[in-house]
Design an enzyme around this catalytic site. Structure first.
Site, PDB file in Angstrom:
ATOM      1  CG  HIS A 339      -2.158  -0.844   1.034  1.00 32.61           C
ATOM      2  ND1 HIS A 339      -2.113  -2.207   1.035  1.00 32.61           N
ATOM      3  CD2 HIS A 339      -3.466  -0.523   0.828  1.00 32.61           C
ATOM      4  CE1 HIS A 339      -3.331  -2.701   0.859  1.00 32.61           C
ATOM      5  NE2 HIS A 339      -4.166  -1.701   0.716  1.00 32.61           N
ATOM      6  CD  GLU A 364      -5.868 -17.594  23.792  1.00 36.43           C
ATOM      7  OE1 GLU A 364      -6.082 -18.775  23.506  1.00 36.43           O
ATOM      8  OE2 GLU A 364      -6.756 -16.725  23.860  1.00 36.43           O
TER       9      GLU A 364
HETATM   10  C1  LIG Z   1      -2.724  -8.434  23.942  1.00 35.21           C
HETATM   11  C2  LIG Z   1      -2.478  -9.447  25.025  1.00 35.21           C
HETATM   12  C3  LIG Z   1      -3.559 -10.076  25.632  1.00 35.21           C
HETATM   13  C4  LIG Z   1      -3.339 -11.012  26.656  1.00 35.21           C
HETATM   14  N1  LIG Z   1      -4.418 -11.584  27.294  1.00 35.21           N
HETATM   15  C5  LIG Z   1      -4.206 -12.438  28.338  1.00 35.21           C
HETATM   16  C6  LIG Z   1      -5.318 -12.985  29.092  1.00 35.21           C
HETATM   17  O1  LIG Z   1      -6.493 -12.737  28.778  1.00 35.21           O
HETATM   18  N2  LIG Z   1      -5.051 -13.783  30.158  1.00 35.21           N
HETATM   19  C7  LIG Z   1      -3.776 -14.098  30.541  1.00 35.21           C
HETATM   20  O2  LIG Z   1      -3.608 -14.833  31.524  1.00 35.21           O
HETATM   21  N3  LIG Z   1      -2.698 -13.591  29.851  1.00 35.21           N
HETATM   22  C8  LIG Z   1      -2.887 -12.774  28.771  1.00 35.21           C
HETATM   23  N4  LIG Z   1      -1.808 -12.247  28.074  1.00 35.21           N
HETATM   24  C9  LIG Z   1      -0.468 -12.586  28.491  1.00 35.21           C
HETATM   25  C10 LIG Z   1       0.225 -13.524  27.507  1.00 35.21           C
HETATM   26  O3  LIG Z   1      -0.368 -14.808  27.574  1.00 35.21           O
HETATM   27  C11 LIG Z   1       1.724 -13.535  27.839  1.00 35.21           C
HETATM   28  O4  LIG Z   1       2.225 -12.250  27.500  1.00 35.21           O
HETATM   29  C12 LIG Z   1       2.462 -14.621  27.076  1.00 35.21           C
HETATM   30  O5  LIG Z   1       2.101 -15.896  27.545  1.00 35.21           O
HETATM   31  C13 LIG Z   1       3.989 -14.462  27.189  1.00 35.21           C
HETATM   32  O6  LIG Z   1       4.369 -14.276  28.523  1.00 35.21           O
HETATM   33  P1  LIG Z   1       5.332 -13.037  28.910  1.00 35.21           P
HETATM   34  O7  LIG Z   1       4.751 -11.804  28.314  1.00 35.21           O
HETATM   35  O8  LIG Z   1       5.560 -13.065  30.371  1.00 35.21           O
HETATM   36  O9  LIG Z   1       6.698 -13.326  28.143  1.00 35.21           O
HETATM   37  P2  LIG Z   1       7.865 -14.306  28.655  1.00 35.21           P
HETATM   38  O10 LIG Z   1       7.301 -15.626  29.047  1.00 35.21           O
HETATM   39  O11 LIG Z   1       8.721 -13.577  29.632  1.00 35.21           O
HETATM   40  O12 LIG Z   1       8.673 -14.528  27.306  1.00 35.21           O
HETATM   41  C14 LIG Z   1       9.623 -13.585  26.798  1.00 35.21           C
HETATM   42  C15 LIG Z   1      10.232 -14.198  25.522  1.00 35.21           C
HETATM   43  O13 LIG Z   1      10.934 -15.414  25.882  1.00 35.21           O
HETATM   44  C16 LIG Z   1      10.432 -16.476  25.091  1.00 35.21           C
HETATM   45  N5  LIG Z   1      10.494 -17.721  25.868  1.00 35.21           N
HETATM   46  C17 LIG Z   1       9.993 -17.961  27.122  1.00 35.21           C
HETATM   47  N6  LIG Z   1      10.236 -19.226  27.484  1.00 35.21           N
HETATM   48  C18 LIG Z   1      10.887 -19.813  26.437  1.00 35.21           C
HETATM   49  C19 LIG Z   1      11.408 -21.127  26.189  1.00 35.21           C
HETATM   50  N7  LIG Z   1      11.271 -22.110  27.090  1.00 35.21           N
HETATM   51  N8  LIG Z   1      12.052 -21.362  25.017  1.00 35.21           N
HETATM   52  C20 LIG Z   1      12.158 -20.378  24.081  1.00 35.21           C
HETATM   53  N9  LIG Z   1      11.687 -19.121  24.255  1.00 35.21           N
HETATM   54  C21 LIG Z   1      11.054 -18.857  25.412  1.00 35.21           C
HETATM   55  C22 LIG Z   1       9.007 -16.097  24.748  1.00 35.21           C
HETATM   56  O14 LIG Z   1       8.533 -16.797  23.615  1.00 35.21           O
HETATM   57  C23 LIG Z   1       9.182 -14.599  24.499  1.00 35.21           C
HETATM   58  O15 LIG Z   1       9.671 -14.389  23.213  1.00 35.21           O
HETATM   59  C24 LIG Z   1      -2.012 -11.333  27.041  1.00 35.21           C
HETATM   60  C25 LIG Z   1      -0.923 -10.699  26.401  1.00 35.21           C
HETATM   61  C26 LIG Z   1      -1.147  -9.771  25.401  1.00 35.21           C
HETATM   62  C27 LIG Z   1       0.033  -9.103  24.755  1.00 35.21           C
END
Ligand SMILES: Cc1cc2nc3c(=O)[nH]c(=O)nc-3n(C[C@H](O)[C@H](O)[C@H](O)COP(=O)(O)OP(=O)(O)OC[C@H]3O[C@@H](n4cnc5c(N)ncnc54)[C@H](O)[C@@H]3O)c2cc1C
Length: 383
Positions: A339, A364
């Site tokens: 775009h 999720e």
């Molecule tokens: C818009 C939005 C809506 C949401 N809604 C909900 C909700 O309704 N209910 C709820 O409970 N949560 C919700 N969440 C939270 C979401 O589920 C978490 O943000 C997500 O599970 C990741 O957890 P974190 O942000 O703590 O990242 P972290 O777990 O700290 O991860 C940081 C990075 O490390 C990577 N990582 C972690 N462990 C590993 C591994 N073993 N191997 C390789 N890489 C790894 C991850 O993939 C990521 O890239 C929401 C988040 C967003 C952004």
């Protein structure tokens, strides 16, 4: 193998499409700009039978199959990730989870209200110290007389600020990790539960409600437990299986919307005396996008179909979520590029899709976590 939708599935698709185009699309940009959750759409979705989804009619649902429900998510995903995300949480993570794990009394109390859209549900798992590693959660559930006292903090809870009912995960013993976790149905407002909006301006899903929930000596009766004591982690994971199908199908909607927008633009925008759709480099983008959309949609259909057959589909649902969100992110990036300057402005919806899709790769279970689920199923765990 039959790739045709049944008349019933086509009817649900058409109903969801009309709602998405006529009632969601016209307000999506304004809601995104204002950061406002379109709450008035919730009872409307209930009246259309979209909230109850696969719930049985005796609990207020439409009894549709998962394939039909995936079509609903796709149609909503095409126009707005915030509304589609609301549904994946409200119906996928909350209502279907209560259907799977609730007592008859819990089902009769909550499911009809959720299906009609009188109540909104949220799912509270994530904490400041426990994201991908949900088993490390620190919110505690301390037995107290004939109930439990909850203490701790949840973040990023979709629908959290507007929900009437929260499924809250807390542990009786943090050292027991997943074996200590219990799930609770917490009605709001309830003394000891404080809710506030997440701080900061978010990249996407700006019309969604994301909240921080703080539990300070929040007392819940023993009857509020969902599933048995110590079963909370299994409750949480099974709910995510439902929700992930919604995220995957919603991502197909985003990718399909980007493809449609690019095709329409490529047919009309002219440069160097020709339609940009006549340039081979643009055609390659469009062809790759079309192949990706088809492949992602088929993976979603397979996961939904397996559920409809009563087959376990955790791995196939993760494959669908991983693939669909990754290709939708690529499609949205390419759509902004195709775009040109227009794609960089919210004058065109591809700008919003580009911001929203990042969330689908994170919540999720991030794309990394989906790969872990798939790989563990392939190689198993040692010992
Ligand atoms: C818009 C939005 C809506 C949401 N809604 C909900 C909700 O309704 N209910 C709820 O409970 N949560 C919700 N969440 C939270 C979401 O589920 C978490 O943000 C997500 O599970 C990741 O957890 P974190 O942000 O703590 O990242 P972290 O777990 O700290 O991860 C940081 C990075 O490390 C990577 N990582 C972690 N462990 C590993 C591994 N073993 N191997 C390789 N890489 C790894 C991850 O993939 C990521 O890239 C929401 C988040 C967003 C952004």
């Amino acid at each position: 193998m039959n790739f045709a939708l049944t008349p019933a599935q086509r009817e649900v698709q058409e109903r969801a499409r009309r709602f998405a185009i006529e009632e969601v699309a016209p307000i999506a940009r304004a809601m995104d700009e204002r950061g406002e959750f379109p709450r008035h759409l919730v009872p409307r979705m209930g009246a259309l039978g979209l909230l109850g989804g696969p719930l049985a009619p005796e609990y207020g649902g439409s009894g549709m199959d998962y394939q039909s429900f995936a079509l609903v998510y796709e149609e909503l995903g095409r126009v707005d990730a915030s509304v589609r995300g609301f549904l994946a949480v409200h119906a996928g993570l909350v209502a279907l989870c209560i259907r799977d794990w609730g007592t008859e009394e819990q089902k009769r109390r909550y499911l009809p209200r959720l299906a009609r859209g009188e109540w909104i549900g949220c799912y509270a798992l994530t904490e400041p110290g426990a994201g991908s590693d949900a088993a490390s959660l620190e919110t505690t559930a301390t037995p107290d007389g004939d109930g439990y006292v909850l203490r701790g903090e949840k973040i990023w809870i979709t629908n959290g600020g507007v929900a009437d009912l929260a499924i809250v995960f807390a542990t009786r013993d943090p050292s027991a990790r997943h074996r200590g976790i219990c799930a609770f149905l917490v009605e709001t407002p309830t003394p000891g539960l404080r809710r506030e909006p997440m701080p900061g301006r978010e990249l996407g899903h700006r019309a969604a409600d994301h909240a921080r929930l703080v539990f300070e000596d929040c007392r819940v009766p023993a009857a509020a437990m969902l599933g048995a004591p110590g079963q909370g982690f299994a409750v949480a994971m099974s709910a995510l299986d439902h929700g992930r199908l919604g995220v995957a199908a919603g991502a197909v909607g985003v990718a399909a919307a980007c493809l449609d927008a690019c095709v329409a633009f490529a047919r009309t925008r002219r440069q160097f005396g020709r339609r940009i759709g006549d340039f081979q480099m643009i055609q390659a983008h469009l062809a790759d996008m079309a192949a990706d959309v088809d492949a992602a949609r088929l993976l979603v259909y397979r996961a939904a179909w397996m559920r409809d057959q009563g087959m376990p589909a955790t791995r196939e649902t993760s494959i669908a979520k991983l693939f669909a969100t990754e290709v939708a992110a690529r499609a949205a990036g390419d759509a902004v590029l195709i775009h040109g300057g227009r794609g960089y402005s919210n004058e065109y919806p591809v700008e919003r899709h580009y911001r929203d899709i990042k969330g689908l790769q994170i919540y999720e279970g991030t794309s990394h976590i989906q790969r872990i689920i798939i790989a563990r199923d392939l190689v198993g765990r040692e010992g």
